[in-house]
Scaffold this motif. Structure first.
Motif, PDB file in Angstrom:
ATOM      1  N   GLU A  44       0.789  -1.231   0.000  1.00 31.70           N
ATOM      2  CA  GLU A  44       0.000   0.000   0.000  1.00 31.70           C
ATOM      3  C   GLU A  44       0.826   1.288   0.000  1.00 31.70           C
ATOM      4  OE1 GLU A  44      -3.389   0.157  -0.256  1.00 31.70           O
ATOM      5  OE2 GLU A  44      -3.322  -2.034  -0.476  1.00 31.70           O
ATOM      6  N   TYR A  45       2.038   1.230   0.545  1.00 31.25           N
ATOM      7  CA  TYR A  45       2.812   2.461   0.736  1.00 31.25           C
ATOM      8  C   TYR A  45       4.210   2.397   0.119  1.00 31.25           C
ATOM      9  CZ  TYR A  45      -0.972   2.912   4.050  1.00 31.25           C
ATOM     10  OH  TYR A  45      -2.219   2.936   4.616  1.00 31.25           O
ATOM     11  N   GLU A  46       4.441   1.401  -0.739  1.00 34.49           N
ATOM     12  CA  GLU A  46       5.700   1.261  -1.462  1.00 34.49           C
ATOM     13  C   GLU A  46       6.918   1.149  -0.552  1.00 34.49           C
ATOM     14  OE1 GLU A  46       6.040   4.245  -4.552  1.00 34.49           O
ATOM     15  OE2 GLU A  46       3.873   4.192  -4.891  1.00 34.49           O
ATOM     16  N   TYR A  47       6.736   0.569   0.642  1.00 34.46           N
ATOM     17  CA  TYR A  47       7.874   0.398   1.552  1.00 34.46           C
ATOM     18  C   TYR A  47       8.951  -0.428   0.867  1.00 34.46           C
ATOM     19  CZ  TYR A  47      10.766  -1.321   5.367  1.00 34.46           C
ATOM     20  OH  TYR A  47      11.831  -1.647   6.163  1.00 34.46           O
ATOM     21  N   GLY A  48      10.172   0.057   0.959  1.00 35.26           N
ATOM     22  CA  GLY A  48      11.308  -0.641   0.370  1.00 35.26           C
ATOM     23  C   GLY A  48      12.482   0.307   0.246  1.00 35.26           C
ATOM     24  N   GLU A  49      13.331   0.040  -0.753  1.00 40.23           N
ATOM     25  CA  GLU A  49      14.503   0.879  -0.968  1.00 40.23           C
ATOM     26  C   GLU A  49      14.097   2.318  -1.210  1.00 40.23           C
ATOM     27  OE1 GLU A  49      17.868   0.176  -3.791  1.00 40.23           O
ATOM     28  OE2 GLU A  49      17.409  -1.907  -3.248  1.00 40.23           O
ATOM     29  N   SER A  50      14.852   3.224  -0.650  1.00 45.37           N
ATOM     30  CA  SER A  50      14.525   4.643  -0.758  1.00 45.37           C
ATOM     31  C   SER A  50      14.487   5.104  -2.209  1.00 45.37           C
ATOM     32  CB  SER A  50      15.533   5.493   0.018  1.00 45.37           C
ATOM     33  OG  SER A  50      15.178   6.847  -0.084  1.00 45.37           O
ATOM     34  N   GLN A  51      13.422   5.817  -2.562  1.00 41.63           N
ATOM     35  CA  GLN A  51      13.242   6.376  -3.901  1.00 41.63           C
ATOM     36  C   GLN A  51      13.566   7.868  -3.928  1.00 41.63           C
ATOM     37  OE1 GLN A  51      12.299   4.218  -6.415  1.00 41.63           O
ATOM     38  NE2 GLN A  51      12.494   2.705  -4.799  1.00 41.63           N
ATOM     39  N   LEU A 111      14.399   8.883   4.336  1.00 38.35           N
ATOM     40  CA  LEU A 111      14.646   7.532   4.819  1.00 38.35           C
ATOM     41  C   LEU A 111      13.781   7.267   6.042  1.00 38.35           C
ATOM     42  CD1 LEU A 111      18.538   7.735   4.803  1.00 38.35           C
ATOM     43  CD2 LEU A 111      17.112   6.616   3.076  1.00 38.35           C
ATOM     44  N   CYS A 112      13.521   6.006   6.309  1.00 33.64           N
ATOM     45  CA  CYS A 112      12.807   5.677   7.551  1.00 33.64           C
ATOM     46  C   CYS A 112      13.537   6.276   8.748  1.00 33.64           C
ATOM     47  CB  CYS A 112      12.682   4.166   7.711  1.00 33.64           C
ATOM     48  SG  CYS A 112      11.571   3.391   6.514  1.00 33.64           S
ATOM     49  N   SER A 113      14.857   6.265   8.700  1.00 36.54           N
ATOM     50  CA  SER A 113      15.656   6.730   9.841  1.00 36.54           C
ATOM     51  C   SER A 113      15.505   8.213  10.140  1.00 36.54           C
ATOM     52  CB  SER A 113      17.131   6.395   9.637  1.00 36.54           C
ATOM     53  OG  SER A 113      17.646   7.095   8.513  1.00 36.54           O
ATOM     54  N   ASN A 114      14.910   9.002   9.230  1.00 33.64           N
ATOM     55  CA  ASN A 114      14.664  10.405   9.550  1.00 33.64           C
ATOM     56  C   ASN A 114      13.183  10.775   9.382  1.00 33.64           C
ATOM     57  OD1 ASN A 114      14.454  10.704   6.750  1.00 33.64           O
ATOM     58  ND2 ASN A 114      16.381  11.811   6.554  1.00 33.64           N
ATOM     59  N   CYS A 115      12.326   9.760   9.435  1.00 34.09           N
ATOM     60  CA  CYS A 115      10.875   9.976   9.367  1.00 34.09           C
ATOM     61  C   CYS A 115      10.344  10.299  10.770  1.00 34.09           C
ATOM     62  CB  CYS A 115      10.180   8.723   8.834  1.00 34.09           C
ATOM     63  SG  CYS A 115       8.379   8.847   8.782  1.00 34.09           S
ATOM     64  N   VAL A 116       9.318  11.116  10.828  1.00 32.01           N
ATOM     65  CA  VAL A 116       8.720  11.543  12.090  1.00 32.01           C
ATOM     66  C   VAL A 116       8.165  10.364  12.894  1.00 32.01           C
ATOM     67  CG1 VAL A 116       6.410  12.009  11.143  1.00 32.01           C
ATOM     68  CG2 VAL A 116       7.238  13.309  13.115  1.00 32.01           C
ATOM     69  N   ALA A 117       7.810   9.263  12.241  1.00 31.49           N
ATOM     70  CA  ALA A 117       7.179   8.130  12.925  1.00 31.49           C
ATOM     71  C   ALA A 117       8.159   7.021  13.288  1.00 31.49           C
ATOM     72  CB  ALA A 117       6.059   7.554  12.057  1.00 31.49           C
ATOM     73  N   TRP A 118       9.456   7.206  12.986  1.00 31.29           N
ATOM     74  CA  TRP A 118      10.447   6.153  13.236  1.00 31.29           C
ATOM     75  C   TRP A 118      10.968   6.279  14.662  1.00 31.29           C
ATOM     76  CZ3 TRP A 118      16.064   5.140  12.825  1.00 31.29           C
ATOM     77  CH2 TRP A 118      16.347   3.807  12.504  1.00 31.29           C
ATOM     78  N   ASP A 119      10.727   5.260  15.459  1.00 26.28           N
ATOM     79  CA  ASP A 119      11.024   5.294  16.892  1.00 26.28           C
ATOM     80  C   ASP A 119      12.275   4.492  17.214  1.00 26.28           C
ATOM     81  OD1 ASP A 119      10.968   5.243  19.692  1.00 26.28           O
ATOM     82  OD2 ASP A 119       8.807   4.917  19.789  1.00 26.28           O
ATOM     83  N   VAL A 120      13.274   5.194  17.734  1.00 25.42           N
ATOM     84  CA  VAL A 120      14.508   4.568  18.219  1.00 25.42           C
ATOM     85  C   VAL A 120      14.816   5.070  19.633  1.00 25.42           C
ATOM     86  CG1 VAL A 120      15.515   4.071  15.954  1.00 25.42           C
ATOM     87  CG2 VAL A 120      15.914   6.308  17.004  1.00 25.42           C
ATOM     88  N   GLY A 136      16.199   1.465   8.753  1.00 25.30           N
ATOM     89  CA  GLY A 136      16.440   2.892   8.594  1.00 25.30           C
ATOM     90  C   GLY A 136      16.792   3.325   7.188  1.00 25.30           C
ATOM     91  N   LYS A 137      17.384   2.457   6.397  1.00 24.21           N
ATOM     92  CA  LYS A 137      17.800   2.803   5.035  1.00 24.21           C
ATOM     93  C   LYS A 137      16.641   2.789   4.047  1.00 24.21           C
ATOM     94  CE  LYS A 137      18.767  -1.919   3.915  1.00 24.21           C
ATOM     95  NZ  LYS A 137      19.519  -2.869   3.221  1.00 24.21           N
TER      96      LYS A 137
END
Length: 122
Positions: free
Chosen positions: A37-44, A49-58, A84-85
């Motif tokens: 649904e959201y094209e999750y995968g290699e960064s386009q 990147l997931c690692s700098n997305c507002v919803a990525w929790d570390v 994260g990549k």
């Protein structure tokens, strides 16, 4: 650290780990949904990147949850452990989530959304 106490149906959880960090099948199901649904995968997109997305929790509390499952970070938008990549088309700037209080705020948002969905089913 401050953790909120959640009491629901006679159960008490303090800063609980998301279900997908404890249930590999649920994590896989949610990840597959993000792929479809959201094209999750290699960064386009460069810099998105997931690692700098507002919803990525570390956050420290999430790292404790992820340590048990081998995850790198947790996506509150799509409820799975993501790398994260990678990237998806719902990426939003402002992340990652690095402190426990912000992590708990995202958890509370999810709890409210889930309760709202459950209420609408009746």
């Amino acid at each position: 650290m401050k953790y909120r106490v959640l009491i629901r149906e006679g159960q008490m959880n303090i800063g609980k780990c998301p279900q997908a960090t404890e249930d590999k099948n649920k994590n896989s199901e949610n990840q597959e949904h993000a792929v479809e649904e959201y094209e999750y995968g290699e960064s386009q997109e460069e810099g998105q990147l997931c690692s700098n997305c507002v919803a990525w929790d570390v956050s420290p509390r999430m790292k404790d949850c992820l340590m048990k499952s081998g995850g790198e970070g947790y996506c509150w938008m799509h409820h799975f452990m993501c790398q994260g990549k990678n990237w998806c088309n719902t990426w939003a700037k402002g992340g990652p989530i690095k402190d426990d209080q912000k992590s708990i705020e995202w958890e509370e948002k999810q709890d409210k959304e889930q309760e709202s969905e459950e209420d609408s089913e009746y």
